[in-house]
Write an enzyme that holds these catalytic residues in place. Structure first.
Site, PDB file in Angstrom:
ATOM      1  N   ASN A  51      49.148  43.561  26.597  1.00  0.00           N
ATOM      2  CA  ASN A  51      47.744  42.597  26.572  1.00  0.00           C
ATOM      3  C   ASN A  51      47.018  43.382  25.332  1.00  0.00           C
ATOM      4  O   ASN A  51      46.390  42.784  24.924  1.00  0.00           O
ATOM      5  CB  ASN A  51      46.899  43.196  27.862  1.00  0.00           C
ATOM      6  CG  ASN A  51      46.934  44.356  28.205  1.00  0.00           C
ATOM      7  OD1 ASN A  51      47.991  45.044  28.465  1.00  0.00           O
ATOM      8  ND2 ASN A  51      45.769  44.883  28.176  1.00  0.00           N
ATOM      9  N   HIS A 106      42.676  33.330  35.451  1.00  0.00           N
ATOM     10  CA  HIS A 106      41.426  33.307  34.362  1.00  0.00           C
ATOM     11  C   HIS A 106      41.957  33.567  32.770  1.00  0.00           C
ATOM     12  O   HIS A 106      41.193  33.655  31.721  1.00  0.00           O
ATOM     13  CB  HIS A 106      39.925  34.432  34.602  1.00  0.00           C
ATOM     14  CG  HIS A 106      40.637  35.756  34.495  1.00  0.00           C
ATOM     15  ND1 HIS A 106      40.084  36.638  33.527  1.00  0.00           N
ATOM     16  CD2 HIS A 106      41.426  36.667  35.328  1.00  0.00           C
ATOM     17  CE1 HIS A 106      40.421  37.869  33.751  1.00  0.00           C
ATOM     18  NE2 HIS A 106      41.355  37.968  34.855  1.00  0.00           N
ATOM     19  N   GLN A 133      49.890  38.228  30.718  1.00  0.00           N
ATOM     20  CA  GLN A 133      49.609  37.532  29.297  1.00  0.00           C
ATOM     21  C   GLN A 133      50.829  36.485  28.869  1.00  0.00           C
ATOM     22  O   GLN A 133      50.572  36.200  27.730  1.00  0.00           O
ATOM     23  CB  GLN A 133      49.461  38.730  28.498  1.00  0.00           C
ATOM     24  CG  GLN A 133      48.158  39.675  28.641  1.00  0.00           C
ATOM     25  CD  GLN A 133      47.127  39.043  28.339  1.00  0.00           C
ATOM     26  OE1 GLN A 133      46.726  37.911  27.984  1.00  0.00           O
ATOM     27  NE2 GLN A 133      45.934  39.589  28.848  1.00  0.00           N
ATOM     28  N   CYS A 136      38.156  51.928  23.641  1.00  0.00           N
ATOM     29  CA  CYS A 136      38.124  53.515  23.676  1.00  0.00           C
ATOM     30  C   CYS A 136      37.359  53.629  25.018  1.00  0.00           C
ATOM     31  O   CYS A 136      36.059  53.277  24.889  1.00  0.00           O
ATOM     32  CB  CYS A 136      37.365  53.867  22.420  1.00  0.00           C
ATOM     33  SG  CYS A 136      38.319  53.803  21.114  1.00  0.00           S
ATOM     34  N   THR A 175      39.724  34.731  54.273  1.00  0.00           N
ATOM     35  CA  THR A 175      39.556  33.323  54.137  1.00  0.00           C
ATOM     36  C   THR A 175      39.987  32.865  52.324  1.00  0.00           C
ATOM     37  O   THR A 175      39.616  33.616  51.681  1.00  0.00           O
ATOM     38  CB  THR A 175      38.165  32.834  54.299  1.00  0.00           C
ATOM     39  OG1 THR A 175      37.833  33.156  55.486  1.00  0.00           O
ATOM     40  CG2 THR A 175      38.141  31.289  54.217  1.00  0.00           C
TER      41      THR A 175
HETATM   42  N1  PMP Z   1      47.570  42.880  33.738  1.00  0.00           N
HETATM   43  C1  PMP Z   1      47.435  42.323  32.625  1.00  0.00           C
HETATM   44  C2  PMP Z   1      48.474  42.906  31.392  1.00  0.00           C
HETATM   45  C3  PMP Z   1      46.134  42.076  31.988  1.00  0.00           C
HETATM   46  O1  PMP Z   1      45.977  41.825  30.910  1.00  0.00           O
HETATM   47  C4  PMP Z   1      45.204  41.902  33.146  1.00  0.00           C
HETATM   48  C5  PMP Z   1      43.924  41.440  32.856  1.00  0.00           C
HETATM   49  N2  PMP Z   1      43.271  42.140  31.661  1.00  0.00           N
HETATM   50  C6  PMP Z   1      45.292  42.339  34.259  1.00  0.00           C
HETATM   51  C7  PMP Z   1      46.630  42.715  34.667  1.00  0.00           C
HETATM   52  C8  PMP Z   1      44.516  42.343  35.576  1.00  0.00           C
HETATM   53  O2  PMP Z   1      44.367  40.972  35.867  1.00  0.00           O
HETATM   54  P1  PMP Z   1      43.120  40.215  36.807  1.00  0.00           P
HETATM   55  O3  PMP Z   1      41.843  40.506  35.986  1.00  0.00           O
HETATM   56  O4  PMP Z   1      43.647  39.228  37.106  1.00  0.00           O
HETATM   57  O5  PMP Z   1      43.174  41.226  38.114  1.00  0.00           O
END
Ligand code: PMP
Length: 372
Positions: free
Chosen positions: A143, A195, A173, A318, A232
């Site tokens: 990421n 998201h 990602q 950071c 739910t």
């Molecule tokens: N894994 C990776 C590689 C991500 O980029 C992210 C989001 N920054 C997450 C896990 C966590 O995802 P979520 O916000 O859906 O919990």
């Protein structure tokens, strides 16, 4: 606004906002209810599950909705965690994997070595698998820098050693952007999130192969609506998530994003001195470009760009003054450690936006280097 922080989260597609709003109005019953109104909602959830299952080529009963990739990763790691089991992972994982492992009770969690572009060392992986290894967890697209692991090859190595090892990937990602066909990849479980693909926040999913389902334990006990997670169901978000995935097929143009990425790489190469591109040139997600600027504090640069309505991420993220765990894992020269920025693209970005960005970057990098 020039929003270049899409790896952090995306703006929902307008259509998906409308779909979710409509759903909230029309289908507010509890999908677990026995009455027909509840069953209508349950059918919508089923429709969403089918859309996601068909996208990754699995059975619908292998998809579990969660509140996001964080929960999905936690379900897998906590399920396999006990004093007899060993696990293998990398230094390149998201905190939801690293932290879950740090708080697990595995006999040992070994870290597979990687090269300077964030690709795992396949020989080291093979050597580190032993009889006690029960779980291997690897990030598909990193990421912060975008490196795409060769998941198929990794799976072949793991399965040649022992078919019984659960191979999990964090595809947060990758999902909706590059192929996440679980059969092609050869994975046993996979996390993903809504998201990151212009769907609503707080909803995501987990694929678990039916072959491994009996090894998984709930993280939240209760009504067991999603077997391993209770509560739910957020049916409007689930439905909107599946529609975002469907829409991504028309809206996401991989070649367009690739072009943007290359355009920015070339502009930086032409105009700057004292920089380093941390993202690999090959096997890299075009959605993410991480660049370090020498003699720069990324946070200062980030806030200067913000004054022009340009939003990026300090690739080094950071936390509390520590260097980025990921950039440290790449063994990056110290002089590039503080000045990393992550640009993450979407279909809404244009070359004109990037021209504006590069001019501002040029101006601010000069100012910071003179002042600090
Ligand atoms: N894994 C990776 C590689 C991500 O980029 C992210 C989001 N920054 C997450 C896990 C966590 O995802 P979520 O916000 O859906 O919990």
């Amino acid at each position: 606004m020039i929003y270049l922080d899409n790896a952090a989260t995306t703006r929902m597609y307008d259509e998906v906002i409308d779909i979710e709003k409509d759903f909230e109005k029309k289908y507010f019953a509890n999908p677990s209810a026995l009455h027909s109104f509840g069953m209508d909602v349950e059918n919508k959830v089923k429709e969403a599950r089918d859309i996601i299952a068909s996208n990754i080529n699995c059975n619908s009963n292998e998809i579990y909705f969660t509140k996001g990739a964080t929960e999905s990763n936690n379900i897998i790691i906590s399920s396999l965690s006990n004093e007899k089991n060993k696990a293998l992972t990398t230094k390149l994982e998201h905190s939801s994997v690293i932290d879950a492992f740090e708080n697990s009770s595995f006999k040992k969690v070994d870290l597979i070595n990687n090269d300077k572009f964030g690709f795992v060392n396949l020989k080291d992986l093979e050597e580190k698998i032993d009889d006690d290894t029960k779980l291997v967890s690897i990030i598909y697209v990193q990421n912060e820098i975008g490196s795409i692991q060769n998941i198929k090859k990794i799976s072949e190595i793991i399965k040649a050693k022992n078919k019984d090892i659960l191979f999990h990937i964090d595809a947060t990602q990758a999902f909706g952007k590059i192929s996440c066909d679980i059969n092609e990849l050869g994975v046993d479980s996979m996390s993903f999130s809504s998201h990151k693909i212009h769907g609503p926040k707080g909803i995501g999913g987990l694929y678990i192969s039916n072959k491994f389902k009996n090894r998984i334990k709930p993280v939240l006990y209760g009504g067991r609506q999603e077997v391993f997670s209770s509560g739910t169901l957020n049916a409007p978000a689930i439905y909107a998530f599946s529609k975002a995935l469907e829409l991504s097929k028309e809206k996401e143009d991989f070649e367009y994003i690739k072009n943007l990425n290359l355009y920015l790489r070339n502009k930086i190469t032409d105009m700057f001195k004292g920089y380093k591109i941390n993202s690999p040139t090959e096997n890299s997600s075009p959605y993410i470009l991480n660049i370090s600027f020498e003699k720069i504090k990324s946070e200062v640069l980030l806030h200067m760009l913000e004054s022009d309505n340009i939003f990026v991420s300090s690739g080094s993220a950071c936390s509390k003054g520590n260097n980025s765990r990921i950039l440290s894992a790449l063994n990056l020269d110290k002089k590039y450690m503080d000045g990393a920025l992550r640009f993450s693209f979407s279909h809404e970005i244009t070359k004109k936006d990037l021209d504006f960005l590069v001019n501002k970057l040029n101006e601010y990098v000069d100012v910071i280097r003179k002042v600090y």
